[in-house]
Design a protein around this motif. Structure first.
Motif, PDB file in Angstrom:
ATOM      1  N   ASP A  19      55.108  38.913  34.445  1.00 18.99           N
ATOM      2  CA  ASP A  19      55.801  38.238  35.535  1.00 18.99           C
ATOM      3  C   ASP A  19      55.015  39.785  36.445  1.00 18.99           C
ATOM      4  N   PRO A  20      53.530  39.424  37.412  1.00 21.19           N
ATOM      5  CA  PRO A  20      53.136  39.802  38.181  1.00 21.19           C
ATOM      6  C   PRO A  20      54.015  41.090  38.771  1.00 21.19           C
ATOM      7  N   ALA A  21      55.244  40.764  39.190  1.00 19.14           N
ATOM      8  CA  ALA A  21      55.764  41.641  40.203  1.00 19.14           C
ATOM      9  C   ALA A  21      56.101  43.393  39.284  1.00 19.14           C
ATOM     10  N   ASP A  22      55.498  43.908  37.791  1.00 18.19           N
ATOM     11  CA  ASP A  22      56.206  44.806  36.673  1.00 18.19           C
ATOM     12  C   ASP A  22      54.139  45.108  36.735  1.00 18.19           C
ATOM     13  N   TYR A  23      53.100  44.927  38.032  1.00 21.85           N
ATOM     14  CA  TYR A  23      51.908  45.582  37.511  1.00 21.85           C
ATOM     15  C   TYR A  23      51.299  46.422  38.816  1.00 21.85           C
ATOM     16  N   ALA A  24      50.954  47.338  38.700  1.00 22.65           N
ATOM     17  CA  ALA A  24      49.836  48.105  39.810  1.00 22.65           C
ATOM     18  C   ALA A  24      48.951  47.537  39.862  1.00 22.65           C
ATOM     19  N   ALA A  25      48.259  47.259  38.668  1.00 18.36           N
ATOM     20  CA  ALA A  25      46.411  46.346  38.621  1.00 18.36           C
ATOM     21  C   ALA A  25      46.331  45.470  37.123  1.00 18.36           C
ATOM     22  N   ALA A  46      48.635  40.434  46.220  1.00 23.33           N
ATOM     23  CA  ALA A  46      49.324  40.455  47.140  1.00 23.33           C
ATOM     24  C   ALA A  46      50.190  41.299  47.316  1.00 23.33           C
ATOM     25  N   ASN A  47      50.426  41.851  46.317  1.00 22.75           N
ATOM     26  CA  ASN A  47      51.970  42.932  46.572  1.00 22.75           C
ATOM     27  C   ASN A  47      51.370  43.843  46.391  1.00 22.75           C
ATOM     28  N   GLY A  48      50.425  44.252  47.082  1.00 20.25           N
ATOM     29  CA  GLY A  48      49.583  45.639  47.380  1.00 20.25           C
ATOM     30  C   GLY A  48      49.029  46.087  45.821  1.00 20.25           C
TER      31      GLY A  48
END
Length: 231
Positions: free
Chosen positions: A95-101, A129-131
């Motif tokens: 889940d890409p939302a879990d990662y800062a990089a 896209a999530n920063g």
């Protein structure tokens, strides 16, 4: 109530065992994964490992000639052997939302399974896209070449990047085996490809994009990422 900052980093590894259709073995360049992961872990970040297919990740045997006690100690941990080399995640499990990089480690194997992997591209584009930060070292830049933003532009277009150079590929003796040069394709995508002397540590940051030139640049990429995540 403010949400806690993300503390997870995703490392991308290759599944490729051979140079194209040859019998010559390749795979992950070990130090590019371990040196980066160690610095991020020491900074308090949790590391996950993903590969195009998931599961087994081979090592480039040439990379074992460039280890030191730090690389070997990390390589010998049960965590790295199990979660990175034996049971790496498949993109569908992430889940890409879990990662800062996200960080693309190199080794020649990535030249065959990174560039056209749509699920990995989608993960990186979402993290960006999530920063979050999109980072790579050496041949790992192959994973960045075809990532597109929501507007349809290449992520690296009009950006400063670096990676394994054409001259380094020639010095490695693999110019006739690889089907493209990372430097040439990056420039075709509209990137400004920066470089320093062959096999010297060098990393470039352009916004949330951080890239390293060669196997000796993994620590430089890691340090830049830690500095930015601490802001």
């Amino acid at each position: 109530m403010q949400s806690k900052p993300l503390k997870k980093i995703l490392i991308v590894l290759t599944n490729t065992t051979r140079y194209g259709n040859t019998t010559d073995p390749t795979g992950l360049w070990l130090g590019e994964a371990t040196e980066f992961a160690l610095i991020l872990q020491q900074a308090g970040y949790q590391i996950d490992y993903v590969s195009p297919k998931g599961g087994f990740v081979p090592l480039d045997p040439r990379s074992m000639k460039y280890t030191d006690s730090e690389i070997m100690a990390f390589y010998e941990t049960a965590d790295f052997q199990q979660r990175a080399l034996t049971h790496s995640l498949a993109p569908t499990q992430v889940d890409p939302a879990d990662y800062a990089a996200i960080y693309y480690a190199g080794g020649h194997g990535v030249m065959w399974d990174f560039p056209d992997n749509k699920p990995l591209q989608s993960l990186a584009a979402s993290i960006y896209a999530n920063g979050g930060y999109v980072t790579a070292v050496c041949h790992g830049i192959a994973g960045l070449l075809n990532i597109q933003t929501a507007s349809g532009e290449y992520l690296i277009a009009n950006r400063n990047v670096t990676g394994f150079t054409k001259s380094e590929e020639i010095l490695a003796g693999k110019q006739s085996v690889v089907s493209f040069f990372n430097q040439a394709v990056a420039e075709q995508r509209g990137a400004t490809f920066l470089k320093r002397r062959a096999y010297k540590e060098y990393a470039v940051q352009d916004g949330h994009l951080i890239t390293g030139q060669n196997p000796f640049s993994a620590k430089a990429v890691a340090r830049l990422l830690v500095q930015n995540l601490a802001k």
